[in-house]
Design a protein around this motif. Structure first.
Motif, PDB file in Angstrom:
ATOM      1  N   SER A 166       0.831  -1.200   0.000  1.00  0.00           N
ATOM      2  CA  SER A 166       0.000   0.000   0.000  1.00  0.00           C
ATOM      3  C   SER A 166       0.868   1.255   0.000  1.00  0.00           C
ATOM      4  O   SER A 166       1.900   1.309   0.668  1.00  0.00           O
ATOM      5  CB  SER A 166      -0.908   0.013   1.242  1.00  0.00           C
ATOM      6  OG  SER A 166      -1.562   1.252   1.364  1.00  0.00           O
ATOM      7  N   LYS A 167       0.432   2.268  -0.744  1.00  0.00           N
ATOM      8  CA  LYS A 167       1.125   3.560  -0.706  1.00  0.00           C
ATOM      9  C   LYS A 167       1.028   4.163   0.688  1.00  0.00           C
ATOM     10  O   LYS A 167       1.952   4.816   1.158  1.00  0.00           O
ATOM     11  CB  LYS A 167       0.514   4.528  -1.723  1.00  0.00           C
ATOM     12  CG  LYS A 167       0.619   4.093  -3.170  1.00  0.00           C
ATOM     13  CD  LYS A 167      -0.120   5.075  -4.072  1.00  0.00           C
ATOM     14  CE  LYS A 167      -0.124   4.605  -5.513  1.00  0.00           C
ATOM     15  NZ  LYS A 167      -0.896   5.530  -6.394  1.00  0.00           N
ATOM     16  N   ALA A 168      -0.105   3.961   1.320  1.00  0.00           N
ATOM     17  CA  ALA A 168      -0.323   4.506   2.659  1.00  0.00           C
ATOM     18  C   ALA A 168       0.465   3.701   3.684  1.00  0.00           C
ATOM     19  O   ALA A 168       0.420   2.477   3.694  1.00  0.00           O
ATOM     20  CB  ALA A 168      -1.807   4.488   3.001  1.00  0.00           C
ATOM     21  N   ALA A 169       1.181   4.405   4.537  1.00  0.00           N
ATOM     22  CA  ALA A 169       1.929   3.766   5.611  1.00  0.00           C
ATOM     23  C   ALA A 169       1.185   3.962   6.924  1.00  0.00           C
ATOM     24  O   ALA A 169       0.878   5.089   7.310  1.00  0.00           O
ATOM     25  CB  ALA A 169       3.331   4.363   5.710  1.00  0.00           C
TER      26      ALA A 169
ATOM     27  N   GLY B 115      11.126   7.920 -12.935  1.00  0.00           N
ATOM     28  CA  GLY B 115      11.334   6.501 -12.682  1.00  0.00           C
ATOM     29  C   GLY B 115      11.850   6.184 -11.292  1.00  0.00           C
ATOM     30  O   GLY B 115      12.320   5.067 -11.041  1.00  0.00           O
ATOM     31  N   ILE B 116      11.749   7.139 -10.391  1.00  0.00           N
ATOM     32  CA  ILE B 116      12.219   6.921  -9.022  1.00  0.00           C
ATOM     33  C   ILE B 116      11.224   6.039  -8.273  1.00  0.00           C
ATOM     34  O   ILE B 116      10.019   6.257  -8.336  1.00  0.00           O
ATOM     35  CB  ILE B 116      12.395   8.268  -8.283  1.00  0.00           C
ATOM     36  CG1 ILE B 116      13.465   9.111  -8.994  1.00  0.00           C
ATOM     37  CG2 ILE B 116      12.761   8.049  -6.821  1.00  0.00           C
ATOM     38  CD1 ILE B 116      13.611  10.508  -8.431  1.00  0.00           C
ATOM     39  N   ARG B 117      11.740   5.066  -7.582  1.00  0.00           N
ATOM     40  CA  ARG B 117      10.866   4.130  -6.874  1.00  0.00           C
ATOM     41  C   ARG B 117      10.562   4.618  -5.458  1.00  0.00           C
ATOM     42  O   ARG B 117      11.327   5.366  -4.855  1.00  0.00           O
ATOM     43  CB  ARG B 117      11.494   2.734  -6.833  1.00  0.00           C
ATOM     44  CG  ARG B 117      11.597   2.114  -8.225  1.00  0.00           C
ATOM     45  CD  ARG B 117      12.124   0.700  -8.212  1.00  0.00           C
ATOM     46  NE  ARG B 117      12.161   0.162  -9.567  1.00  0.00           N
ATOM     47  CZ  ARG B 117      11.143  -0.447 -10.167  1.00  0.00           C
ATOM     48  NH1 ARG B 117      10.018  -0.629  -9.484  1.00  0.00           N
ATOM     49  NH2 ARG B 117      11.237  -0.882 -11.390  1.00  0.00           N
ATOM     50  N   GLY B 118       9.428   4.155  -4.953  1.00  0.00           N
ATOM     51  CA  GLY B 118       8.969   4.567  -3.638  1.00  0.00           C
ATOM     52  C   GLY B 118       9.516   3.702  -2.518  1.00  0.00           C
ATOM     53  O   GLY B 118      10.423   2.889  -2.722  1.00  0.00           O
ATOM     54  N   THR B 119       8.932   3.853  -1.338  1.00  0.00           N
ATOM     55  CA  THR B 119       9.404   3.139  -0.145  1.00  0.00           C
ATOM     56  C   THR B 119       8.491   1.972   0.209  1.00  0.00           C
ATOM     57  O   THR B 119       8.417   1.578   1.372  1.00  0.00           O
ATOM     58  CB  THR B 119       9.487   4.099   1.052  1.00  0.00           C
ATOM     59  OG1 THR B 119       8.183   4.650   1.299  1.00  0.00           O
ATOM     60  CG2 THR B 119      10.465   5.221   0.797  1.00  0.00           C
TER      61      THR B 119
ATOM     62  N   PRO C  21       4.468   8.466   2.887  1.00  0.00           N
ATOM     63  CA  PRO C  21       5.804   9.028   3.119  1.00  0.00           C
ATOM     64  C   PRO C  21       6.471   9.548   1.853  1.00  0.00           C
ATOM     65  O   PRO C  21       7.330  10.424   1.923  1.00  0.00           O
ATOM     66  CB  PRO C  21       6.598   7.846   3.688  1.00  0.00           C
ATOM     67  CG  PRO C  21       5.568   6.888   4.179  1.00  0.00           C
ATOM     68  CD  PRO C  21       4.400   7.051   3.255  1.00  0.00           C
ATOM     69  N   ASP C  22       6.069   9.005   0.707  1.00  0.00           N
ATOM     70  CA  ASP C  22       6.707   9.406  -0.548  1.00  0.00           C
ATOM     71  C   ASP C  22       6.128  10.695  -1.124  1.00  0.00           C
ATOM     72  O   ASP C  22       6.793  11.398  -1.868  1.00  0.00           O
ATOM     73  CB  ASP C  22       6.570   8.286  -1.588  1.00  0.00           C
ATOM     74  CG  ASP C  22       7.269   7.008  -1.164  1.00  0.00           C
ATOM     75  OD1 ASP C  22       8.239   7.101  -0.374  1.00  0.00           O
ATOM     76  OD2 ASP C  22       6.845   5.920  -1.581  1.00  0.00           O
TER      77      ASP C  22
END
Length: 809
Positions: free
Chosen positions: A356-359, A403-407, A669-670
């Motif tokens: 999930s994008k949400a942390a 193209g930067i990847r997330g966490t 967080p991203d």
């Protein structure tokens, strides 16, 4: 150490012979002709007397162990070299005999230098044989290793291992001295603890664990022989490789035969041992937080590591501190509560996976000690593989285009605890607690009333045209999440209902700078440069009470924990006890606490904080609750507060008992400007993550009541309210002002027998705080059916679910 007696003549003879032979032996290996000429012997005799006679011994690097607060559950290990010193009594007798059989048959007979061995090496090396002998005893090998570990410069390490006559002479000289200073068993113990056994195992304890998964006291004959045989060439005799396995078996059997020669075992024991198929585990000790006992515990481990690196006790530089951690041989009992940590890990992942994008981020702190009991987030504590990445493209559109990847799902960023560029997240109305504390410190009581308007025009200046400004002005004008939240409120009802237009005028009255100061006393820091600038001159920070500053779940949990501890602030700490390799405790692990808020102010703040989570004391006057189901789920006295930011970009909840303070923040967080709405009391929202963590942490724990406040901090300076019934509104207002109250007129008429348009009465009636708001009820001219009382509650009732609308800000 115990010195052993030596015959003076024997020692003198040894020195002379060693001086003569050492040069010959080494020279014979490379220049047989020179050795035979006698030149080498002359050089050896002249040089030997000038060599150092004392060996400087530094402790070899030791592995550091981290365990949970129960003192037994492994958390992580950290090391430069996997080594743990053990006493000789804790090493199998077979292993003790095996190393002697493999390396030095005459160990218990010579005085550090084996003269017969030196002579044999001379004969062998001068004969032109293919193999070379060096005549090194176990004591000489120990000296060589000790010099390497005591070296302060790379050149010294090279000198300790280079194949020169000078090195041999130095080893012989020092070996004689070591043999005088230590008993044979002490030398053997030191050698077994310092020797390298390959595959990252240093010392016999690590070797027995790595290859056989057992302590060295349990090693049998064939296992002992294998390990003893490896020290000569750990790579060549590595049983974990295809090429090394047969070599290792052959070397093992060779050592077993030598054990028979020295009388350590019988021929029958040897034959049986050699029949055993060699099976090794190849179980290297995990190293660092990425290899923590449980992957999800890596985030707590990381918090510990960052804490350690900030402690000057462990060195002046970050390099020194890391070396102490990874080579100091510490046993560290951390504050991690296994029950609380496992509960938090389940809660943050329940209905919201790692992709999930949400942390969902949760921290648990113990009030009164600052001990951090759990750190959890729905992420894998793992470095994403650059060659085969699992992480999704960043949710930030600008980063995604590049193209930067997330966490997510993998990260080692300190999302929950902050640091390393992670500044935190907005926590919304949870920050209203700081306004409440500042007001209480200024002498305003919990019963202090304000007539909260649907919109409040403040004196704070912001950018004209901003959405938060009154139309056509540059004044900050906050509103509430719902129009029904307007009305006369005290601190209990305003905090429970999260009324923005109560807290901003309250902040304005006590001074925003004092509210910021209260937050700082409770441990809130301002990592963001913008926040730090505003905090430095906070007089005009109008929206501070609504949680626009960045914080972390850890900071937020600790701030509320301070109040639960009656105002005693404790620095968050991840350790309960640190013991050095000698068993001594380090004071750096002790809690660091001080009284920052008065006991009565803290108790009053907690009394109000019981309202949002569905609890109350004998003194509290709660109305609506924004998270009213927490009390019933945790089944213990609770306090806390929910918070939401504009457009639901973040959501937060704090819930605490006397034993645990749990704070959770849900965010991206991203991309802080996310277009995803962060939920509250829904399956994948922040509320379940917090109250389920607290519920599980409290299982089996005593239910302890919060101590309610006492004295004037509850009701303040109470005054009688004049009776204005049936008077004109203007007369009623004048009389109330004259009595020291702030009169306001109700908007909606109330049933009354008084003439229409006159005062039907007041709310409250009887007594209230000096300077407090008194609402004049306006008569409708029509009595209430069945009676003549005034109507209308002062504060709107709940909206049907006991929670009311969710606050914003």
């Amino acid at each position: 150490m115990r010195k052993r007696d030596h015959n003076v003549l024997t020692n003198a003879a040894s020195l002379l012979i060693c001086g003569l032979l050492a040069g010959v032996v080494v020279a014979a290996a490379a220049f047989p002709a020179v050795a035979m000429s006698g030149l080498a012997a002359k050089a050896g005799a002249e040089t030997f007397g000038a060599l150092p006679k004392e060996l400087t011994v530094a402790r070899a690097p030791q592995i550091t162990y981290l365990v949970a607060s129960d003192g037994k559950t492994p958390l992580a290990t950290m090391y430069d070299e996997n080594r743990r010193d053990v006493k000789l009594k804790d090493v199998s007798p077979y292993m003790q005999k095996a190393i002697i059989a493999a390396e030095d048959h005459n160990f218990y007979k010579h005085n550090g230098v084996d003269l017969n061995g030196v002579a044999r090496a001379f004969v062998n090396n001068s004969s032109g044989a293919n193999s070379r002998q060096g005549a090194s005893t176990l004591t000489m090998q120990y000296v060589r290793l000790a010099i390497s570990y005591s070296a302060t410069h790379p050149a010294d390490v090279v000198a300790a291992t280079e194949d020169t006559s000078a090195r041999k002479l130095r080893e012989m000289s020092l070996a004689l001295q070591v043999d005088k200073e230590f008993s044979k068993d002490e030398i053997l113990e030191r050698y077994l603890n310092i020797a390298a056994f390959g595959n990252g195992a240093y010392g016999i304890y690590a070797a027995s664990q790595t290859y056989f998964g057992k302590p060295p006291s349990k090693l049998d004959i064939q296992e002992s022989a294998l390990l003893a045989g490896m020290v000569k060439a750990p790579t060549a005799f590595d049983p974990t490789t295809k090429a090394g396995y047969p070599e290792a078996v052959g070397r093992r059997d060779y050592v077993i035969d030598n054990m028979v020669q020295i009388g350590a075992i019988t021929k029958e024991q040897a034959d049986e041992a050699k029949k055993i198929e060699l099976v090794v585990k190849d179980k290297r000790a995990p190293n660092g937080c990425v290899q923590a006992n449980k992957q999800s515990w890596g985030f707590f481990c990381d918090y510990f590591y960052r804490w350690w690196m900030q402690q000057e006790t462990f060195g002046a530089t970050s390099y020194d501190r890391e070396r102490r951690l990874k080579s100091g041989g510490y046993t560290i009992k951390t504050t991690l509560d296994v029950q609380a940590q496992d509960g938090a890990d389940r809660a943050v992942r329940n209905h919201l996976g790692v992709n999930s994008k949400a942390a969902r981020m949760v921290a648990v702190v113990e009030p009164g000690t600052g001990r951090v009991r759990a750190v959890a987030v729905n992420r894998n504590y793992k470095l994403d593989d650059r060659e085969h990445p699992q992480n999704k493209v960043s949710s930030d559109p600008k980063k995604a285009k590049k193209g930067i990847r997330g966490t997510y799902p993998n990260t080692v960023n300190p999302l929950v605890t902050g640091g390393g560029g992670a500044n935190g997240y907005q926590a919304g109305s949870t920050f209203k607690i700081f306004t409440l504390v500042a007001a209480l410190e200024k002498g305003l009581p919990l019963s202090y009333t304000i007539n909260a308007q649907p919109q409040f025009k403040s004196e704070y200046i912001i950018k004209q045209g901003s959405k938060a400004a009154c139309p056509g002005t540059h004044f900050y004008c906050p509103v509430n999440a719902s129009k029904s939240m307007a009305g006369v409120h005290n601190m209990w009802s305003a905090f429970g209902f999260s009324v923005n237009t109560y807290f901003i005028p309250l902040q304005q009255q006590v001074g925003a700078e004092n509210v910021v100061k209260a937050a700082e006393k409770l441990g809130i820091t301002f990592r963001s440069p913008d926040d730090a600038t505003l905090a430095a001159d906070a007089h005009q920070w109008g929206a501070f009470s609504l949680g626009v500053s960045q914080t972390t779940p850890l900071e937020l949990a600790n701030a509320y924990a301070t109040l639960a501890a009656d105002g005693k602030y404790c620095e968050p700490i991840p350790v309960e006890e640190i013991r050095g390799p000698d068993g001594d405790k380090l004071a750096v692990a002790n809690p660091r606490c001080e009284q920052r808020i008065s006991t009565q102010v803290a108790r009053a703040a907690v009394d109000a904080a019981r309202c949002p989570v569905g609890d109350r004391s004998a003194t509290s006057k709660c109305k609506t609750a924004t998270a009213g189901n927490v009390r019933g789920i945790v089944k213990a006295p609770v306090a806390g507060k929910s918070g939401t930011t504009d457009s639901d970009k973040t959501s937060a909840l704090v819930a605490m008992t006397k034993q645990y303070a749990v704070a959770g923040i849900m965010a991206d967080p991203d991309w802080p400007q996310t277009n995803q709405k962060m939920g509250h009391d829904v399956a994948n929202g922040i509320n379940p993550a917090v109250y389920e963590t607290l519920r599980d942490a409290m299982k089996g724990k005593e239910r302890i009541e919060f101590t309610p406040p006492s004295g004037k901090i509850i009701e303040g300076d109470q005054r009688s309210i004049p009776d204005v019934k049936c008077q004109s509104i203007d007369a009623a207002k004048s009389r109330l002002r004259g009595a020291g109250f702030d009169p306001v007129v109700a908007t909606n008429p109330s049933p009354s027998s008084c003439p229409a348009g006159t005062a039907a009465g007041t709310s409250p009636d009887g007594r209230t705080i000096k300077g407090g708001v008194v609402m004049i009820e306006v008569s409708s001219g029509q009595p209430k059916p069945g009676g003549a009382g005034i109507g209308g509650p002062v504060v709107p009732p709940p909206n049907g679910n006991g929670r009311g609308p969710r606050p914003r800000g």
